[in-house]
Each structure stands twice: as C-alpha cells, then as structure tokens.
Design a protein around this motif. Sequence first.
Motif, PDB file in Angstrom:
ATOM      1  N   ARG A  90       0.832  -1.202   0.000  1.00  0.00           N
ATOM      2  CA  ARG A  90       0.000   0.000   0.000  1.00  0.00           C
ATOM      3  C   ARG A  90       0.867   1.253   0.000  1.00  0.00           C
ATOM      4  NH1 ARG A  90      -3.095   0.061   5.067  1.00  0.00           N
ATOM      5  NH2 ARG A  90      -4.054   1.942   4.181  1.00  0.00           N
ATOM      6  N   VAL A  91       1.974   1.221   0.719  1.00  0.00           N
ATOM      7  CA  VAL A  91       2.884   2.367   0.747  1.00  0.00           C
ATOM      8  C   VAL A  91       3.448   2.614  -0.646  1.00  0.00           C
ATOM      9  CG1 VAL A  91       5.079   3.230   1.650  1.00  0.00           C
ATOM     10  CG2 VAL A  91       3.466   2.077   3.193  1.00  0.00           C
ATOM     11  N   ALA A  92       3.923   1.554  -1.298  1.00  0.00           N
ATOM     12  CA  ALA A  92       4.481   1.700  -2.640  1.00  0.00           C
ATOM     13  C   ALA A  92       3.421   2.169  -3.627  1.00  0.00           C
ATOM     14  CB  ALA A  92       5.087   0.374  -3.099  1.00  0.00           C
ATOM     15  N   ARG A  93       2.220   1.622  -3.515  1.00  0.00           N
ATOM     16  CA  ARG A  93       1.150   1.999  -4.435  1.00  0.00           C
ATOM     17  C   ARG A  93       0.766   3.466  -4.254  1.00  0.00           C
ATOM     18  NH1 ARG A  93      -1.226  -0.179  -9.118  1.00  0.00           N
ATOM     19  NH2 ARG A  93      -2.392   1.670  -9.730  1.00  0.00           N
ATOM     20  N   SER A  94       0.775   3.942  -3.021  1.00  0.00           N
ATOM     21  CA  SER A  94       0.438   5.334  -2.760  1.00  0.00           C
ATOM     22  C   SER A  94       1.453   6.275  -3.410  1.00  0.00           C
ATOM     23  CB  SER A  94       0.370   5.580  -1.244  1.00  0.00           C
ATOM     24  OG  SER A  94      -0.015   6.906  -0.970  1.00  0.00           O
ATOM     25  N   ILE A  95       2.722   5.880  -3.383  1.00  0.00           N
ATOM     26  CA  ILE A  95       3.750   6.690  -4.026  1.00  0.00           C
ATOM     27  C   ILE A  95       3.559   6.671  -5.539  1.00  0.00           C
ATOM     28  CG2 ILE A  95       6.236   6.909  -4.439  1.00  0.00           C
ATOM     29  CD1 ILE A  95       6.670   5.754  -1.630  1.00  0.00           C
ATOM     30  N   LEU A 105       9.112   2.028   4.655  1.00  0.00           N
ATOM     31  CA  LEU A 105       9.975   2.691   3.682  1.00  0.00           C
ATOM     32  C   LEU A 105      11.399   2.150   3.764  1.00  0.00           C
ATOM     33  CD1 LEU A 105       8.714   6.377   3.958  1.00  0.00           C
ATOM     34  CD2 LEU A 105       8.505   4.882   1.959  1.00  0.00           C
ATOM     35  N   ASP A 106      11.875   1.892   4.975  1.00  0.00           N
ATOM     36  CA  ASP A 106      13.221   1.323   5.129  1.00  0.00           C
ATOM     37  C   ASP A 106      13.330  -0.002   4.383  1.00  0.00           C
ATOM     38  OD1 ASP A 106      14.088   3.431   6.669  1.00  0.00           O
ATOM     39  OD2 ASP A 106      13.790   2.413   8.597  1.00  0.00           O
ATOM     40  N   ALA A 107      12.285  -0.820   4.486  1.00  0.00           N
ATOM     41  CA  ALA A 107      12.291  -2.116   3.798  1.00  0.00           C
ATOM     42  C   ALA A 107      12.227  -1.934   2.287  1.00  0.00           C
ATOM     43  CB  ALA A 107      11.121  -2.970   4.281  1.00  0.00           C
ATOM     44  N   LEU A 108      11.416  -0.978   1.826  1.00  0.00           N
ATOM     45  CA  LEU A 108      11.292  -0.730   0.390  1.00  0.00           C
ATOM     46  C   LEU A 108      12.579  -0.151  -0.194  1.00  0.00           C
ATOM     47  CD1 LEU A 108       7.666   0.709   0.372  1.00  0.00           C
ATOM     48  CD2 LEU A 108       8.400  -1.456  -0.651  1.00  0.00           C
TER      49      LEU A 108
END
Length: 264
Positions: free
Chosen positions: A34-39, A65-68
């Motif tokens: 979801r974090v990546a998709r939001s970006i 974000l640290d993991a991504l």
Amino acid sequence: MPTPDELRNNGVVKNVGEAPQEELATGERSTRNRVARSILDHGPSTVAELAGRLGLTQAAVRRHLDALVADDVVEAREQRVYGTRTRGRPAKVFALTDCGRDAFDQSYDKLAADALGWIGRQEGGEQAIAAFARARIAAQAGAYRKAVESVPPEKRTEALAKALSADGYAATARSAPHPQQGEQLCQHHCPVAHVAEQFPQLCEAETEFFAELLGTHVQRLATIAHGDGVCTTFIPKTSHAPPTARATKNTANASASTAGRNPA
C-alpha cells in the motif's frame, strides 16, 4: 521482483522470496504494498503525507519505507521547493526507483506486439518480422560473442549461459540426458515470452544465432512462449571447428531444427 501476473491480480508490489512468518501474520507485506502503491498514485511523498493517506503512524511508514529502500523499490530524495525556500532543511520525500516502477503492470509487451504486427502488415509481411528479429539479435551479439570466444570450445555453452543470465534470461548449461551426445542450454526466464507467443520469429532468430555463435547446428526442444516451463536448446558435441567455417550451413540447420514439438 514481482511477476506481471501478481501485479495484474493485486495492483501492488510483492517481495520475492519467503517472507518471515511474523510478517505474513501481521500483514506487513500488504501494508508495504500500500505504501508503494500510494507513491505510484501520488508521486514523491513525505512520511507525513503517506501516513495521512494510509491512516498509519509515521513510525510505521518509516519502517515500511526502510524495507522498500532496501529492496530498491523506493529511494529518498530532497524535496523540490518552488519559490522562496523557508529556513531549515527541506523535507525528505520518497519516490519509486526505475526498478520499483517496473514492478507495476506495464504496457511494454502490448506496445512491442503492436509494433511487430504493424511491421507484418507492411510490404514484406512475415519476412520483415524475421528480418527485424535477426537485426535485434545482431545488435545484442557483441557481448555474447566476446563471452564465447574468450573460453575454450568445451566451455562455450556455459559461457553463453552466463552471458544470457546477465541479460535476464536466468540461463544454465548442463549435460544432455545422453552426455556423449551434447549439452542443453536452459533459459528459465524469457523477457519477451508474451510477444514471442504471437511472433515465433523472435525464437527462431535466437536459435539461428546460437548455431552461428557455437559453430554447430542446434535444436530447440521447448520454449516458454509455447507453454513450457523453460526454453531448452540441445547443443550437440562438435569437433570445435571455427564457427565461421560452418555458419551458413548451421543457420539453415537451426531453422530446420525448430520443426519439432515446439517450432519456435
């Protein structure tokens, strides 16, 4: 990297490999997606912006974000400021990397298929597509030729496999079921498989190139484009004469050898 099917089904990034059990149990992977998709949907974003959109704490967003960042899906950048800059350091924003953007569903396969279809409808038809396929291979031939010519003849198939792997084909070389007869070059991934389903000329040109490069006729036994799990090419043992001495004959043999179970 995620597969196209995973992304089409979910529209999110999935991590390769086995996730820790606690990650699966707590939904860490889903939230990270979801974090990546939001970006992707909103462009470079600050931690605060992501937290607000996703209903998460800023600490949780930072963890994801640290993991991504570690997976090369996103990268940190200095936020661009238009107009007069206020005092203090600008906020850090997180943006998708090229690798992260490619993880989401793209239209490159359709674009390539449309282009080849257009070529085929022009004067020259299928022969024009075959000419394009050969030209494409020729443009990539330098690295493969250098890899093969830098090793003894008995190591050429292995050297070609390593060069193909560097281009994303995940290739290996192994003895054939009857080792005295030759070797098998196995490509476990094909970046153009979806296009090759419609245009077997891509596979045929590759097979011809392998024959010319290795100095022997080769036989394509299976292809991913035709539903097999791996592209498999049989390479018989040879007397290791210079490849150029038999290039014309071998190219013809390579084309004929595609008439088996999977003609591409």
